[in-house]
Design a protein around this motif. Structure first.
Motif, short mmCIF file in Angstrom:
data_model
loop_
_atom_site.label_atom_id
_atom_site.label_comp_id
_atom_site.label_asym_id
_atom_site.label_seq_id
_atom_site.Cartn_x
_atom_site.Cartn_y
_atom_site.Cartn_z
N ASN A 199 0.84 -1.20 0.00
CA ASN A 199 0.00 0.00 0.00
C ASN A 199 0.87 1.26 0.00
OD1 ASN A 199 0.97 -0.22 2.59
ND2 ASN A 199 -1.01 0.01 3.61
N ALA A 200 2.00 1.19 -0.70
CA ALA A 200 2.97 2.29 -0.72
C ALA A 200 2.39 3.53 -1.39
CB ALA A 200 4.23 1.86 -1.46
N THR A 201 2.89 4.68 -0.97
CA THR A 201 2.48 5.95 -1.58
C THR A 201 3.64 6.61 -2.33
OG1 THR A 201 2.97 7.10 0.51
CG2 THR A 201 0.69 6.38 0.13
N SER A 202 4.80 5.95 -2.38
CA SER A 202 5.93 6.43 -3.16
C SER A 202 6.66 5.20 -3.71
CB SER A 202 6.88 7.28 -2.31
OG SER A 202 7.37 6.55 -1.21
N PRO A 203 7.44 5.36 -4.80
CA PRO A 203 8.07 4.21 -5.45
C PRO A 203 8.90 3.35 -4.50
CG PRO A 203 8.21 6.12 -6.86
CD PRO A 203 7.66 6.61 -5.54
N LEU A 204 8.83 2.05 -4.71
CA LEU A 204 9.50 1.08 -3.84
C LEU A 204 10.98 0.95 -4.14
CD1 LEU A 204 6.75 -1.68 -4.04
CD2 LEU A 204 7.21 -0.18 -2.09
N PHE A 205 11.39 1.31 -5.37
CA PHE A 205 12.78 1.19 -5.79
C PHE A 205 12.98 2.11 -6.98
CE2 PHE A 205 10.19 -2.31 -7.42
CZ PHE A 205 10.18 -2.01 -8.78
N PRO A 206 14.23 2.53 -7.24
CA PRO A 206 14.50 3.34 -8.44
C PRO A 206 14.61 2.44 -9.66
CG PRO A 206 16.52 3.01 -7.22
CD PRO A 206 15.42 2.38 -6.39
N GLU A 207 14.36 3.01 -10.80
CA GLU A 207 14.47 2.26 -12.07
C GLU A 207 15.86 1.68 -12.24
OE1 GLU A 207 15.98 2.24 -16.21
OE2 GLU A 207 16.34 3.77 -14.67
N SER A 208 16.88 2.39 -11.77
CA SER A 208 18.27 1.95 -11.95
C SER A 208 18.60 0.68 -11.17
CB SER A 208 19.22 3.06 -11.52
OG SER A 208 19.00 3.41 -10.15
N ALA A 209 17.78 0.31 -10.20
CA ALA A 209 18.06 -0.89 -9.41
C ALA A 209 17.72 -2.17 -10.15
CB ALA A 209 17.27 -0.84 -8.10
N LEU A 210 16.92 -2.08 -11.19
CA LEU A 210 16.45 -3.27 -11.90
C LEU A 210 17.45 -3.73 -12.95
CD1 LEU A 210 12.77 -2.13 -12.46
CD2 LEU A 210 13.49 -4.03 -11.01
N PRO A 211 17.49 -5.03 -13.21
CA PRO A 211 18.33 -5.52 -14.31
C PRO A 211 17.78 -5.08 -15.66
CG PRO A 211 17.03 -7.31 -13.38
CD PRO A 211 16.82 -6.12 -12.50
N ALA A 212 18.58 -5.26 -16.70
CA ALA A 212 18.19 -4.80 -18.03
C ALA A 212 16.97 -5.53 -18.55
CB ALA A 212 19.36 -4.97 -19.00
N GLN A 213 16.83 -6.80 -18.19
CA GLN A 213 15.66 -7.58 -18.62
C GLN A 213 14.91 -8.04 -17.38
OE1 GLN A 213 16.31 -11.16 -20.97
NE2 GLN A 213 14.34 -10.84 -21.98
N VAL A 214 13.66 -7.60 -17.26
CA VAL A 214 12.86 -7.95 -16.09
C VAL A 214 11.39 -7.68 -16.41
CG1 VAL A 214 12.99 -5.64 -15.05
CG2 VAL A 214 12.66 -7.64 -13.58
N HIS A 215 10.52 -8.46 -15.80
CA HIS A 215 9.09 -8.19 -15.88
C HIS A 215 8.60 -7.81 -14.50
CE1 HIS A 215 4.87 -8.30 -16.65
NE2 HIS A 215 4.69 -9.25 -15.75
N VAL A 216 7.85 -6.71 -14.41
CA VAL A 216 7.36 -6.18 -13.13
C VAL A 216 5.84 -6.17 -13.13
CG1 VAL A 216 7.34 -4.20 -11.56
CG2 VAL A 216 9.41 -4.73 -12.89
N ASN A 217 5.25 -6.76 -12.09
CA ASN A 217 3.81 -6.67 -11.85
C ASN A 217 3.58 -5.74 -10.67
OD1 ASN A 217 2.91 -8.89 -13.71
ND2 ASN A 217 4.13 -10.14 -12.31
#
Length: 306
Positions: A195-213
């Motif tokens: 139930n977050a009201t601000s992003p859980l992580f920055p875009e830069s933390a993710l690998p180049a290939q990933v699927h996010v739900n």
């Protein structure tokens, strides 16, 4: 004429996750084909009370769901799902909390099956609340897991979820974490159920290939994903009108100029597109729509009203 009541135990015994995923997939295909009359849900007291409905034209069946949401109590979601069909005298009443958890997991299964790399097997789940178990079950049903990391600020909650799911995940490496940023760095699939009201992580933390739900934020005041991730990914949403009205991530990214409406593809359209090419990063954003509840209610009606 009588009402058949289905509680959580009866629902879980009657419907498998695979059945739920298949039913929700068919529902979204029908939605794209114009088979549904589905108003945007009514939200009262900033989403603490919700009313949803869907009418399936070809079967002359309808689903009505009313629920209340309070994250300070257990269960957080309480209410009823009512199913009726013009060809049947009896109608069905089901527990809204159980239906919501199952259908929310199922739609993530549909999207993950469509968008995640075929060999993806490392899942990071952020949030260990009521929606979390079915997020794992749904992903595991379409992308057998090799590793699961559950992230929660309260590590004991993450450990409790791991303990509950362990019998269902033989051979899967099971981990817990409190830091979402480090936990997503090697993920192949990420599920956000908070139930977050601000992003859980920055875009830069993710690998180049990933699927996010992302299924946790269902009001304009809530937000789990950063604008930069939406701007750099192929974005599929459950239903355009719903996310434009209710999704804090989508609303914020549009207002910031990070994305345009044209960048958003509805799930039903993505499922029926003859050739769909997706980039290395994909996002599925869901606020939850009534066709999902209808799909589960129809399964229950077929089993309990036959």
């Amino acid at each position: 004429m009588k009402a058949i009541t289905v509680g959580e135990r009866e629902l879980r015994e009657a419907v498998t996750m695979k059945e739920a995923i298949d039913a929700v997939r068919r529902g979204f295909v029908d939605l794209a084909g114009g088979e549904f009359e589905m108003p945007t849900r009514t939200a009262l007291r900033d989403g603490q009370f919700l009313v949803m409905s869907a009418h399936h034209r070809s079967t002359a069946s309808a689903m009505f769901k009313t629920l209340s949401v309070n994250f300070e109590r257990k269960p957080a979601i309480t209410g009823t799902v009512v199913w009726s069909e013009t060809g049947r005298l009896d109608h069905l009443v089901a527990d809204a909390g159980a239906v919501t958890a199952l259908r929310t997991g199922a739609v993530v299964g549909v999207a993950t099956d469509l968008l995640a790399p075929p060999d993806a097997g490392r899942l990071t789940l952020i949030g260990a609340g009521g929606q979390a178990p079915d997020q794992v079950r749904a992903v595991h049903a379409v992308r057998p897991l090799r590793q699961l990391t559950v992230v929660d600020a309260d590590r004991s909650r993450a450990q409790a979820l791991i303990g509950a799911l362990e019998p269902e995940l033989p051979g899967v490496e099971l981990l817990t974490a409190t830091d979402a940023v480090s936990a997503v760095r090697r993920a192949e699939i990420v599920c956000c159920a908070t139930n977050a009201t601000s992003p859980l992580f920055p875009e830069s933390a993710l690998p180049a290939q990933v699927h996010v739900n992302a299924i946790g934020a269902y009001r304009p005041t809530m937000r789990e994903l950063p604008d930069e991730l939406l701007a750099s990914s192929t974005v599929v949403v459950d239903e355009l009108d719903a996310v434009l009205e209710e999704s804090g991530e989508i609303i914020h990214a549009l207002e910031a100029g990070a994305i345009t409406k044209d960048a958003l593809t509805e799930l039903g359209t993505a499922l029926t597109a003859p050739t769909a090419e997706y980039g290395k990063r994909t996002v599925f954003k869901s606020v939850g729509v009534a066709v999902q509840d209808w799909a589960i209610a129809r399964l229950l009606a077929d089993k309990f009203l036959a």
